[in-house]
Design a protein around this motif. Structure first.
Motif, PDB file in Angstrom:
ATOM      1  N   ARG A  83      -9.360   3.525  -6.159  1.00  0.00           N
ATOM      2  CA  ARG A  83      -9.049   4.859  -6.649  1.00  0.00           C
ATOM      3  C   ARG A  83      -7.571   5.132  -6.432  1.00  0.00           C
ATOM      4  NH1 ARG A  83     -11.894   8.878  -2.134  1.00  0.00           N
ATOM      5  NH2 ARG A  83     -10.481   8.362  -0.394  1.00  0.00           N
ATOM      6  N   LEU A  84      -7.044   6.075  -7.189  1.00  0.00           N
ATOM      7  CA  LEU A  84      -5.667   6.511  -6.996  1.00  0.00           C
ATOM      8  C   LEU A  84      -5.614   7.524  -5.858  1.00  0.00           C
ATOM      9  CD1 LEU A  84      -4.461   6.961 -10.684  1.00  0.00           C
ATOM     10  CD2 LEU A  84      -3.672   5.229  -9.057  1.00  0.00           C
ATOM     11  N   VAL A  85      -4.607   7.378  -4.996  1.00  0.00           N
ATOM     12  CA  VAL A  85      -4.408   8.325  -3.908  1.00  0.00           C
ATOM     13  C   VAL A  85      -2.947   8.738  -3.883  1.00  0.00           C
ATOM     14  CG1 VAL A  85      -6.285   7.401  -2.496  1.00  0.00           C
ATOM     15  CG2 VAL A  85      -3.971   6.482  -2.237  1.00  0.00           C
ATOM     16  N   CYS A  86      -2.691   9.845  -3.220  1.00  0.00           N
ATOM     17  CA  CYS A  86      -1.322  10.316  -3.068  1.00  0.00           C
ATOM     18  C   CYS A  86      -0.566   9.385  -2.131  1.00  0.00           C
ATOM     19  CB  CYS A  86      -1.312  11.738  -2.521  1.00  0.00           C
ATOM     20  SG  CYS A  86       0.346  12.373  -2.169  1.00  0.00           S
ATOM     21  N   ALA A  87       0.613   8.981  -2.532  1.00  0.00           N
ATOM     22  CA  ALA A  87       1.405   8.068  -1.705  1.00  0.00           C
ATOM     23  C   ALA A  87       1.883   8.725  -0.421  1.00  0.00           C
ATOM     24  CB  ALA A  87       2.605   7.550  -2.506  1.00  0.00           C
ATOM     25  N   GLU A  88       1.926  10.048  -0.374  1.00  0.00           N
ATOM     26  CA  GLU A  88       2.430  10.762   0.797  1.00  0.00           C
ATOM     27  C   GLU A  88       1.370  10.898   1.888  1.00  0.00           C
ATOM     28  OE1 GLU A  88       5.551  11.575   1.081  1.00  0.00           O
ATOM     29  OE2 GLU A  88       5.987  10.852  -0.952  1.00  0.00           O
ATOM     30  N   THR A  89       0.093  10.975   1.511  1.00  0.00           N
ATOM     31  CA  THR A  89      -0.953  11.229   2.500  1.00  0.00           C
ATOM     32  C   THR A  89      -2.109  10.237   2.448  1.00  0.00           C
ATOM     33  OG1 THR A  89      -2.128  12.701   0.980  1.00  0.00           O
ATOM     34  CG2 THR A  89      -0.473  13.694   2.451  1.00  0.00           C
ATOM     35  N   GLY A  90      -2.294   9.525   1.335  1.00  0.00           N
ATOM     36  CA  GLY A  90      -3.444   8.638   1.205  1.00  0.00           C
ATOM     37  C   GLY A  90      -4.706   9.362   0.820  1.00  0.00           C
ATOM     38  N   LEU A  91      -4.617  10.668   0.498  1.00  0.00           N
ATOM     39  CA  LEU A  91      -5.775  11.457   0.083  1.00  0.00           C
ATOM     40  C   LEU A  91      -5.889  11.473  -1.440  1.00  0.00           C
ATOM     41  CD1 LEU A  91      -5.352  14.498   2.514  1.00  0.00           C
ATOM     42  CD2 LEU A  91      -7.012  12.630   2.715  1.00  0.00           C
TER      43      LEU A  91
ATOM     44  N   PRO B 263       2.949  13.750  -7.441  1.00  0.00           N
ATOM     45  CA  PRO B 263       3.476  12.907  -8.528  1.00  0.00           C
ATOM     46  C   PRO B 263       3.450  11.422  -8.198  1.00  0.00           C
ATOM     47  CG  PRO B 263       5.269  13.976  -7.340  1.00  0.00           C
ATOM     48  CD  PRO B 263       3.999  14.550  -6.789  1.00  0.00           C
ATOM     49  N   ASN B 264       3.609  11.062  -6.910  1.00  0.00           N
ATOM     50  CA  ASN B 264       3.641   9.645  -6.519  1.00  0.00           C
ATOM     51  C   ASN B 264       2.254   9.207  -6.075  1.00  0.00           C
ATOM     52  OD1 ASN B 264       6.464   9.597  -6.931  1.00  0.00           O
ATOM     53  ND2 ASN B 264       6.796  10.419  -4.873  1.00  0.00           N
ATOM     54  N   GLN B 265       1.700   8.244  -6.796  1.00  0.00           N
ATOM     55  CA  GLN B 265       0.343   7.799  -6.501  1.00  0.00           C
ATOM     56  C   GLN B 265       0.280   6.280  -6.413  1.00  0.00           C
ATOM     57  OE1 GLN B 265      -2.374   9.517  -9.343  1.00  0.00           O
ATOM     58  NE2 GLN B 265      -1.524  11.582  -9.120  1.00  0.00           N
ATOM     59  N   LEU B 266      -0.698   5.795  -5.701  1.00  0.00           N
ATOM     60  CA  LEU B 266      -0.912   4.354  -5.587  1.00  0.00           C
ATOM     61  C   LEU B 266      -2.412   4.075  -5.485  1.00  0.00           C
ATOM     62  CD1 LEU B 266      -1.549   4.106  -2.313  1.00  0.00           C
ATOM     63  CD2 LEU B 266       0.914   4.134  -2.150  1.00  0.00           C
ATOM     64  N   ILE B 267      -2.769   2.789  -5.556  1.00  0.00           N
ATOM     65  CA  ILE B 267      -4.174   2.380  -5.556  1.00  0.00           C
ATOM     66  C   ILE B 267      -4.622   2.084  -4.138  1.00  0.00           C
ATOM     67  CG2 ILE B 267      -5.789   0.605  -6.344  1.00  0.00           C
ATOM     68  CD1 ILE B 267      -4.143   0.337  -8.869  1.00  0.00           C
ATOM     69  N   ASP B 268      -5.845   2.500  -3.820  1.00  0.00           N
ATOM     70  CA  ASP B 268      -6.404   2.271  -2.498  1.00  0.00           C
ATOM     71  C   ASP B 268      -7.884   1.926  -2.635  1.00  0.00           C
ATOM     72  OD1 ASP B 268      -6.634   2.102   0.232  1.00  0.00           O
ATOM     73  OD2 ASP B 268      -6.801   4.267   0.556  1.00  0.00           O
TER      74      ASP B 268
ATOM     75  N   CYS C 298      -5.395  16.180  -1.577  1.00  0.00           N
ATOM     76  CA  CYS C 298      -4.115  16.256  -0.869  1.00  0.00           C
ATOM     77  C   CYS C 298      -3.497  17.651  -1.024  1.00  0.00           C
ATOM     78  CB  CYS C 298      -3.164  15.198  -1.421  1.00  0.00           C
ATOM     79  SG  CYS C 298      -1.502  15.283  -0.737  1.00  0.00           S
ATOM     80  N   GLU C 299      -2.911  18.137   0.079  1.00  0.00           N
ATOM     81  CA  GLU C 299      -2.177  19.412   0.071  1.00  0.00           C
ATOM     82  C   GLU C 299      -0.866  19.247   0.831  1.00  0.00           C
ATOM     83  OE1 GLU C 299      -4.771  22.290   1.794  1.00  0.00           O
ATOM     84  OE2 GLU C 299      -6.076  22.412   0.034  1.00  0.00           O
ATOM     85  N   HIS C 300      -0.215  18.109   0.585  1.00  0.00           N
ATOM     86  CA  HIS C 300       1.004  17.866   1.357  1.00  0.00           C
ATOM     87  C   HIS C 300       2.159  18.753   0.904  1.00  0.00           C
ATOM     88  CE1 HIS C 300       2.374  15.545  -2.146  1.00  0.00           C
ATOM     89  NE2 HIS C 300       3.580  15.513  -1.583  1.00  0.00           N
ATOM     90  N   GLN C 301       2.007  19.379  -0.262  1.00  0.00           N
ATOM     91  CA  GLN C 301       2.991  20.377  -0.717  1.00  0.00           C
ATOM     92  C   GLN C 301       2.274  21.687  -1.003  1.00  0.00           C
ATOM     93  OE1 GLN C 301       6.743  18.810  -2.859  1.00  0.00           O
ATOM     94  NE2 GLN C 301       5.034  17.876  -3.941  1.00  0.00           N
ATOM     95  N   LYS C 302       2.946  22.783  -0.644  1.00  0.00           N
ATOM     96  CA  LYS C 302       2.353  24.113  -0.792  1.00  0.00           C
ATOM     97  C   LYS C 302       3.254  24.961  -1.702  1.00  0.00           C
ATOM     98  CE  LYS C 302       1.119  28.134   2.023  1.00  0.00           C
ATOM     99  NZ  LYS C 302       1.084  28.668   3.405  1.00  0.00           N
TER     100      LYS C 302
END
Length: 795
Positions: A608-616, A623-628, A640-644
């Motif tokens: 699945r795709l996850v946020c690169a900043e948190t892994g959620l 905007p930045n995503q990677l596969i996990d 993910c809620e790494h930005q508010k």
């Protein structure tokens, strides 16, 4: 005929019948009485007890790994019927008792011939002893007298009644003397020729056949020339009797005799003693060890530790396990069993030591199965107080946030403790108990979060078995070191097979541990062609007393422990520096040619795709995503809620909630939304960090009604439920600090419900506490509050 004469005839006939019957009974009397008498004598005079053999431990191929003296300090190794080759049987029987297979223990013809020779002094004086009679004498040694000779004959007949001919021959070959304290052909074959009896050549076989008659004169290693002459004489005699093919006889005659006494086999001394103690009275114990890996493992370990002596390191232990069968193929309890100064007789495979970080892979596998983590999930790596327990990373530094795979490959302590707190100590220790961790099972009620950092006891055997389970898709099976089965109570649960973790979790941990870009890769292996394809984990106990490195591939799991049995630490003693090089050398030596197969992802895993900043799971602002990897239906689906997003004034000096936002002159802006402890760590380290602007002071509503409740407030100093002892003379003060969300600008400190002062969210406040119980409270400018309690004592 008169009636009287008729009666007399009948009476006579009855008398004749009675007389005939009496004579028949008298004739049968010996036939009936003799068996009963023989049985009674057999019960009154039972056979001597079975001979006491030297315990021997065999390798998986049947070769002798280790031999011990028997209780009478003799080398008497039991020879099985299968080891008595036809050539050995023919040579012995033809030389000692040609009619062995036909007589009942005593050869009457040989007795008559021997009596004639002895009476008339015609030829060599002989005793006409059969092989069975010699067995009787060897079982029950007596002075050679005529009376004792008769007893030997009776014992020989008794032996023939109890045993078959092959069994009697086996007894003979187990008891025949070969000089000094060596008895039996197996002992002689191993100690003089370093071969088992069934591997001997014809010349060697005949050599062993001729020595028992003169064991004090024909001493191998001392009288080899005389033995050679006698051997060849008997070979010529066997040739005349056509006992063996002529060419075999000629080859045997031309074979030189280069025999001398060698030391008994002493491989795997720790396991050998363990098995002999486990199976007392067992003359032959079959182990699962393989001779070649055992020899190589012992040599590698001994030579490697020799190089570590100057570093204050004296011992090491190694265990090699076949993953498919769970058979132990090499067992090295110490670098040198004879090293008394280094306590070499201690079995390092079973010694209970602190496991350091070696339990972390198993913990992360459990967390994967509970849906708590995935490989790319980021965990806080900041100084954290876990109810009074403040762990530190090995290098005393923190990274702020790290992925699970980095936390594991870099063996970080703080993230591991956090994961254990989420999994639960009882859940973790229960699984270890299922994997056969005996000391953990006993101490489970007293264990806490420090367990994952080595705060429990474990042995190399237990840890290697646990990693073998990871190599086998999470399926635990007890290790086997012998083919024998003990006659005891039913096997406890801890020794039965069990699925400790799912195949998916086992694969993910294996995939992480196989990464080679990591700090515990041994020096010199970065660009080496001899780097084996393995998954491995190192560990170092507190005080650098134990260094561990355990690795596995599809075929083998190898565990290595390095240290001192005395418990003395060494500055150089770390898993990466001193244990991993030996692990890699063992894999390159023992499993270098194993098939290059590797674990494949099970069908239960998905991407699945996850946020690169948190892994959620990506949220609205990722905007930045990677596969996990993840486990569908199990792994957390939290977004993910790494930005508010916040509403701020045009100059970004003020934040608005939806109730007080003006009609114009505002804009939307994204702000970082880390955990409070991560934000506090970044600010304490002087790293770039951004907090929300101050909320609109003109807003009359509660300040957290903007929908951004933020993260919880936490006091980081002092510790909750801790006891502090202060020096009254020095007027010591106490530090107050907290971790708050990015929206918090100001906090308010209270001591025993009395206001102390206001401070910025990152400010460090010092105060002098009163003696006794103290309640400390912290409130932020968003209405949140947290309390802790502690005890203060002044001396």
């Amino acid at each position: 005929m008169s009636l009287a004469s008729s009666g007399n005839d009948v009476g006579s006939a009855v008398q004749r019948l009675r007389s005939t019957t009496r004579r028949k009974i008298l004739r049968l009397y010996p036939v009936l009485v003799l068996p009963v008498l023989a049985f009674a004598l057999d019960c009154l005079f039972p056979l001597p007890p079975a001979p006491r053999y030297s315990p021997i431990v065999l390798a998986a191929d049947g070769s002798v790994l280790h031999a011990f003296l028997n209780p009478t300090q003799k080398w008497r190794m039991k020879t099985k019927l299968s080891e008595i080759t036809p050539a050995l049987q023919q040579a012995i029987i033809n030389k000692e008792d040609r009619y062995f297979r036909y007589h009942f223990g005593v050869n009457p013809i040989a007795i008559v011939q021997a009596a004639g020779r002895n009476i008339f002094r015609n030829g060599r004086t002989t005793g006409a002893s059969t092989i069975t009679m010699q067995v009787a004498r060897l079982l029950e040694p007596k002075e050679r007298t005529f009376g004792n000779k008769l007893l030997e004959m009776l014992r020989a007949v008794q032996l023939e009644a109890h045993y078959s001919k092959p069994e009697i021959l086996q007894l003979y070959l187990n008891l025949v003397p070969y000089g000094s304290n060596i008895e039996g052909v197996k002992s002689a074959a191993l100690l003089y020729f370093q071969q088992p009896p069934d591997y001997l050549s014809l010349a060697q076989t005949v050599t062993l056949a001729i020595i028992p008659n003169q064991p004090r004169v024909l001493v191998l290693g001392k009288n080899n020339e005389r033995i050679l002459t006698e051997r060849n004489r008997w070979l010529r005699q066997f040739q005349q009797q056509h006992l063996f093919p002529d060419q075999d006889i000629e080859d045997a005659i031309n074979e030189p005799l280069d025999a001398q006494r060698h030391a008994a086999p002493t491989l795997a001394p720790h396991l050998a003693r363990r098995l002999v103690s486990r199976f007392p009275g067992q003359p032959i114990i079959h182990s699962t060890l393989r001779r070649a890996p055992q020899v190589k493992a012992e040599d590698l370990t001994k030579n490697y530790v020799r190089r570590l002596h100057e570093l204050g390191i004296s011992q090491a232990a190694v265990l090699v396990v076949n993953n498919r069968t769970r058979a132990v193929e090499a067992y090295v309890g110490s670098a040198d069993f004879q090293d008394a100064a280094g306590s070499g007789q201690v079995d390092g495979v079973r010694a209970i030591r602190s496991p350091g970080s070696t339990l972390k892979p198993f913990l992360y596998a459990l967390a994967v199965d509970k849906g708590i983590i995935t490989p790319k999930l980021k965990l806080p790596d900041v100084p954290t107080n876990f109810s009074g327990f403040r762990p530190e990373n090995f290098d005393k530094s923190c990274a702020g946030e790290v992925t699970v795979e980095r936390a594991l490959t870099y063996s970080l302590n703080i993230p591991a403790v956090r994961v254990l707190a989420d999994v639960g100590v009882p859940v973790f220790t229960d699984k270890l108990r299922d994997a056969g961790f005996k000391s953990v099972a006993k101490a489970a009620p007293r264990l806490g979060l420090s367990t994952i950092l080595g705060g429990c006891g474990a042995s190399l055997e237990e840890l290697t078995g646990l990693y073998a389970a990871l190599a086998d898709g999470g399926n635990y099976k007890p290790l086997r070191n012998t083919a024998l089965v003990e006659k005891k109570t039913p096997t406890p649960k801890s020794r039965l097979s069990a699925l400790l973790v799912s195949p998916a979790a086992a694969f993910l941990i294996t995939d992480i541990l196989a990464q080679r870009t990591r700090p515990d890769l041994p020096m010199g292996y970065q660009n080496s062609r001899h780097l084996p394809k393995i998954a491995w984990k190192t560990g170092t106990s507190y005080g650098r007393r134990d260094a561990w490195s355990i690795g596995y591939n599809q075929d083998y799991t190898i565990g290595v422990w390095v240290g001192n049995f005395s418990g003395q630490g060494s500055p150089a003693l770390t898993g990466a520096d001193v244990a991993s090089p030996l692990l890699f050398d063992l894999f390159n030596t023992l499993a270098y040619n194993s098939p290059n197969r590797w674990a494949v992802p099970p069908a239960t895993l998905d991407f699945r795709l996850v946020c690169a900043e948190t892994g959620l799971v990506p949220g609205e602002h990722c905007p930045n995503q990677l596969i996990d990897y993840y486990l569908p239906g199990t792994s957390s689906a939290r977004h993910c809620e790494h930005q508010k997003e916040a509403l701020v004034s045009a100059d970004s000096t003020m934040a608005y909630c939806r109730a007080c936002v003006p009609a114009a002159g505002f804009r939307r802006q994204l702000f970082p939304n880390p955990l409070p402890e991560v934000l506090a760590f970044r600010e304490a380290q002087g790293l770039p960090s951004t907090r929300l602007p101050q909320h609109n002071p003109a807003c009359s509503l509660v300040r957290n009604t903007d929908g951004g409740a933020g993260a919880s407030l936490a006091i980081t100093s002092p510790l909750d439920h801790a006891e502090y002892v202060l020096d009254r003379k020095e007027k010591q003060q106490m530090l107050l600090s907290c971790a708050a969300g990015s929206e918090v600008r100001q906090v308010f400190w209270y001591v025993n419900d009395r206001f102390l002062r206001a401070a910025s969210a990152t400010e460090r406040v010092f105060f002098r506490p009163p003696s006794g119980p103290v309640k400390i409270s912290c409130a932020d400018d968003h209405g949140r509050n947290v309390d802790i309690r502690l005890q203060v004592q002044e001396l």
